[in-house]
Design a protein around this motif. Structure first.
Motif, PDB file in Angstrom:
ATOM      1  N   ASN A  24       0.818  -1.214   0.000  1.00  7.17           N
ATOM      2  CA  ASN A  24       0.000   0.000   0.000  1.00  7.17           C
ATOM      3  C   ASN A  24       0.856   1.270   0.000  1.00  7.17           C
ATOM      4  O   ASN A  24       2.082   1.204  -0.078  1.00  7.17           O
ATOM      5  N   GLU A  25       0.185   2.407   0.080  1.00  7.16           N
ATOM      6  CA  GLU A  25       0.875   3.694  -0.019  1.00  7.16           C
ATOM      7  C   GLU A  25       1.914   3.919   1.076  1.00  7.16           C
ATOM      8  O   GLU A  25       2.782   4.764   0.962  1.00  7.16           O
ATOM      9  N   TYR A  26       1.846   3.134   2.161  1.00 10.57           N
ATOM     10  CA  TYR A  26       2.810   3.244   3.257  1.00 10.57           C
ATOM     11  C   TYR A  26       3.910   2.185   3.157  1.00 10.57           C
ATOM     12  O   TYR A  26       4.774   2.094   4.013  1.00 10.57           O
ATOM     13  N   GLY A  27       3.824   1.352   2.113  1.00  8.94           N
ATOM     14  CA  GLY A  27       4.805   0.293   1.917  1.00  8.94           C
ATOM     15  C   GLY A  27       4.456  -0.990   2.654  1.00  8.94           C
ATOM     16  O   GLY A  27       5.242  -1.933   2.665  1.00  8.94           O
ATOM     17  N   ALA A  28       3.265  -1.051   3.246  1.00 10.88           N
ATOM     18  CA  ALA A  28       2.847  -2.251   3.982  1.00 10.88           C
ATOM     19  C   ALA A  28       2.347  -3.315   3.006  1.00 10.88           C
ATOM     20  O   ALA A  28       1.558  -3.021   2.110  1.00 10.88           O
ATOM     21  N   PRO A  29       2.793  -4.559   3.186  1.00  2.99           N
ATOM     22  CA  PRO A  29       2.358  -5.631   2.291  1.00  2.99           C
ATOM     23  C   PRO A  29       0.876  -5.941   2.455  1.00  2.99           C
ATOM     24  O   PRO A  29       0.324  -5.842   3.544  1.00  2.99           O
ATOM     25  N   GLN A  30       0.258  -6.354   1.345  1.00  7.31           N
ATOM     26  CA  GLN A  30      -1.161  -6.711   1.347  1.00  7.31           C
ATOM     27  C   GLN A  30      -1.343  -8.229   1.268  1.00  7.31           C
ATOM     28  O   GLN A  30      -2.461  -8.715   1.213  1.00  7.31           O
ATOM     29  N   TYR A  31      -0.245  -8.966   1.265  1.00  8.96           N
ATOM     30  CA  TYR A  31      -0.246 -10.437   1.275  1.00  8.96           C
ATOM     31  C   TYR A  31      -1.073 -11.029   0.139  1.00  8.96           C
ATOM     32  O   TYR A  31      -1.930 -11.873   0.343  1.00  8.96           O
ATOM     33  N   VAL A  32      -0.764 -10.565  -1.071  1.00 13.82           N
ATOM     34  CA  VAL A  32      -1.425 -11.021  -2.283  1.00 13.82           C
ATOM     35  C   VAL A  32      -0.512 -12.061  -2.949  1.00 13.82           C
ATOM     36  O   VAL A  32       0.687 -11.838  -3.089  1.00 13.82           O
ATOM     37  N   ILE A  33      -1.088 -13.178  -3.365  1.00 14.08           N
ATOM     38  CA  ILE A  33      -0.314 -14.223  -4.038  1.00 14.08           C
ATOM     39  C   ILE A  33      -0.299 -13.944  -5.538  1.00 14.08           C
ATOM     40  O   ILE A  33      -1.342 -13.767  -6.158  1.00 14.08           O
ATOM     41  N   CYS A  34       0.898 -13.918  -6.099  1.00 16.37           N
ATOM     42  CA  CYS A  34       1.073 -13.664  -7.528  1.00 16.37           C
ATOM     43  C   CYS A  34       0.601 -14.879  -8.325  1.00 16.37           C
ATOM     44  O   CYS A  34       1.059 -15.999  -8.067  1.00 16.37           O
ATOM     45  N   PRO A  35      -0.284 -14.682  -9.313  1.00 10.82           N
ATOM     46  CA  PRO A  35      -0.756 -15.802 -10.116  1.00 10.82           C
ATOM     47  C   PRO A  35       0.308 -16.350 -11.070  1.00 10.82           C
ATOM     48  O   PRO A  35       0.173 -17.451 -11.582  1.00 10.82           O
ATOM     49  N   CYS A  36       1.367 -15.596 -11.255  1.00 15.83           N
ATOM     50  CA  CYS A  36       2.428 -16.034 -12.159  1.00 15.83           C
ATOM     51  C   CYS A  36       3.469 -16.869 -11.408  1.00 15.83           C
ATOM     52  O   CYS A  36       3.595 -18.063 -11.643  1.00 15.83           O
ATOM     53  N   CYS A  37       4.207 -16.265 -10.487  1.00 18.57           N
ATOM     54  CA  CYS A  37       5.310 -16.974  -9.818  1.00 18.57           C
ATOM     55  C   CYS A  37       4.937 -17.556  -8.470  1.00 18.57           C
ATOM     56  O   CYS A  37       5.727 -18.273  -7.872  1.00 18.57           O
ATOM     57  N   TYR A  38       3.750 -17.248  -7.982  1.00 23.07           N
ATOM     58  CA  TYR A  38       3.202 -17.764  -6.730  1.00 23.07           C
ATOM     59  C   TYR A  38       3.867 -17.181  -5.485  1.00 23.07           C
ATOM     60  O   TYR A  38       3.710 -17.700  -4.392  1.00 23.07           O
ATOM     61  N   SER A  39       4.615 -16.099  -5.626  1.00 20.42           N
ATOM     62  CA  SER A  39       5.170 -15.415  -4.461  1.00 20.42           C
ATOM     63  C   SER A  39       4.062 -14.613  -3.795  1.00 20.42           C
ATOM     64  O   SER A  39       3.130 -14.157  -4.465  1.00 20.42           O
TER      65      SER A  39
END
Length: 89
Positions: A24-39
């Protein structure tokens, strides 16, 4: 206090960018899984060395898509990798 917007939408590992907010705008992760590399944003991608290690593994394994049905027909791994934010290359 910094007013710099730190929003990121491109995966730090593979560069996939569908516009979803990963950090997000503060640099906090949103814990979204990438559909491509799965990170997952916020898990193992907070240090450059970690990101490079995971990216190297993903590329060495053939840069396969985790969700193959979402892979664009004209997909180009090099074009996608160019989306990686400069500080995470």
């Amino acid at each position: 206090m910094s007013t710099e917007d730190k929003t990121e939408t491109a995966c730090r590992v593979c560069g996939y960018d569908d516009g979803d907010e990963l950090f997000n705008e503060y640099g906090a992760p949103q814990y979204v899984i990438c559909p491509c590399c799965y990170s997952e944003s916020g898990i193992g991608d907070d240090h450059l060395s970690q990101v490079r290690e995971v990216r190297g593994y993903w590329v060495a394994c053939g840069a396969r898509w985790h969700e193959a049905n979402r892979k664009p027909a004209d997909w180009d791994v090099l074009e996608q990798l160019a989306n990686i934010p400069p500080e995470w290359r």
